[in-house]
Design a protein around this motif. Sequence first.
Motif, PDB file in Angstrom:
ATOM      1  N   LEU A 131       6.306  -0.219   6.509  1.00 45.75           N
ATOM      2  CA  LEU A 131       5.005   0.256   6.998  1.00 45.75           C
ATOM      3  C   LEU A 131       5.198   1.512   7.862  1.00 45.75           C
ATOM      4  O   LEU A 131       4.486   2.506   7.698  1.00 45.75           O
ATOM      5  CB  LEU A 131       4.337  -0.874   7.791  1.00 45.75           C
ATOM      6  CG  LEU A 131       2.910  -0.706   8.269  1.00 45.75           C
ATOM      7  CD1 LEU A 131       1.981  -0.326   7.116  1.00 45.75           C
ATOM      8  CD2 LEU A 131       2.412  -2.010   8.908  1.00 45.75           C
ATOM      9  N   LEU A 137      -3.293  -2.190   3.660  1.00 49.36           N
ATOM     10  CA  LEU A 137      -2.806  -3.569   3.653  1.00 49.36           C
ATOM     11  C   LEU A 137      -3.715  -4.400   2.762  1.00 49.36           C
ATOM     12  O   LEU A 137      -4.937  -4.363   2.907  1.00 49.36           O
ATOM     13  CB  LEU A 137      -2.845  -4.158   5.075  1.00 49.36           C
ATOM     14  CG  LEU A 137      -2.042  -3.423   6.154  1.00 49.36           C
ATOM     15  CD1 LEU A 137      -2.273  -4.100   7.514  1.00 49.36           C
ATOM     16  CD2 LEU A 137      -0.559  -3.419   5.812  1.00 49.36           C
ATOM     17  N   ILE A 187       1.756  -4.075   1.178  1.00 46.02           N
ATOM     18  CA  ILE A 187       1.635  -2.842   1.967  1.00 46.02           C
ATOM     19  C   ILE A 187       1.768  -1.685   0.985  1.00 46.02           C
ATOM     20  O   ILE A 187       2.713  -1.657   0.195  1.00 46.02           O
ATOM     21  CB  ILE A 187       2.775  -2.737   3.007  1.00 46.02           C
ATOM     22  CG1 ILE A 187       2.814  -3.990   3.896  1.00 46.02           C
ATOM     23  CG2 ILE A 187       2.636  -1.457   3.837  1.00 46.02           C
ATOM     24  CD1 ILE A 187       4.089  -4.066   4.743  1.00 46.02           C
TER      25      ILE A 187
END
Length: 426
Positions: A141, A150, A191
């Motif tokens: 991330l 997300l 992600i």
Amino acid sequence: MSDKLNVLLLGSGGREAAIAWKLNQSPLLGQLFIAPGNAGTQASGTNVAIKPTDFEAVAKTVKELDIDLVIAGNEDPLVGGLREALAVSCPGVPMVGPGADGAALEGSKDFAKDFMGRHGIPTARHFTATGANIDEARAFLRSLKAPYVLKADGLAAGKGVLIIDNIDEAVRSLDEMLAGQFGAASAKVVIEEFLKGIECSVFVLTDGTGSYRILPVAKDYKRVGDGDTGLNTGGMGSVSPVPFADETFMAKVEERIVKPTVEGLKAEGIDYRGFIFLGLINVEGEPMVIEYNVRMGDPETEVVMPRIASDLLPALVATAEGKLGDIRIEEDPRTAVAVMAVSGGYPGSYPKGKVIEGLDSVDGIVFHAGTATDAEGRTVTSGGRVLAAVAYGDDIAGAAAAAYDMLGKITFDGKYNRRDIGKDLV
Ligand code: AMP
Ligand code: GLY
């Protein structure tokens, strides 16, 4: 099977209203049943008061009403194994909609991303976070540029995608999702790298043998406010065709996305018979997949159905029977625009039971979505997205003007609609 076909269509939204309207024009149609349907679908067939996720009730209906074809409108029953259940309870009845294996393309974003990886289908870079790999997940991330995307792995009623500008907030959100913000759906979180571009929706019919047909392309408008502002909704309007999805773009879509998807399903032993909805984004002329769905889009279907000039029923039967090879799908050259009228307050809380007036004074296509008939026989609101006014035109501006003209004649307490459907494409 007699020569006329009895059809059971599962669902209750504007999408099902549009499919029912289209099927009702088929000379091959015997009786059309919509389960559970809404106040508007009664004009195209007969509503049956059962839930699509109640597989026993669906099977009973198929037998009692002598159904020749079942069409799944929404994803929930498919992800839950409707195809497998009917194969046991009603063997031999053809169905449009994949089994749970194929429905995982929508039911698990992690599965969908891995599938795209296995078949070289262009999509955003990703990492799937679980409770067990949290350090790696946070590092991935932090390696991305803002904004951060997300996604809850499982079905979350369209609410499971968060797009966050601030990295610390994104890390916090990741932890909250994994801790159960969306229940079991966010036990895994995908992600993703953020992609910048304009989105469009491409719909494919495929029959499990590798044959496929591409339906008219559409674009929907997801945000509640004009200029794509405010909260995400189920969709506030739609347009078809989409000017930027021209021949060059669509040739890339077919070669890089449609073919590898259909061939990939076959290669993995997934007998996929149904609709594939490709949520695409145009990144500087290159199509990339944002998501797969295993059904038609809503409100895209409200413009796609009016733009199919040929009979849809033979194409759906062929899809279900693995015989799509011989089928032609003709497109209507006109542009179609749909504008949704929604209940004031949507996508937050909103009142129901508001009487809808002016429906009889409208000349054109109105697809009901969240409507019901009250005890006094009046058509009333029963959902956030209430109905779509759909009009044809020579271009987007003309079709939109006609749709807005229709919508102006329909009133209910708290009615709201976007004013700018199609404007960004003119
Ligand atoms: P989904 O439910 O996957 O369609 O995501 C909902 C919406 O979030 C999409 O329609 C896009 O507008 C946006 N979105 C999802 N993934 C991305 C991405 N990787 N980059 C940019 N926008 C995205
Ligand atoms: N209009 C987007 C969807 O049906 O998911």
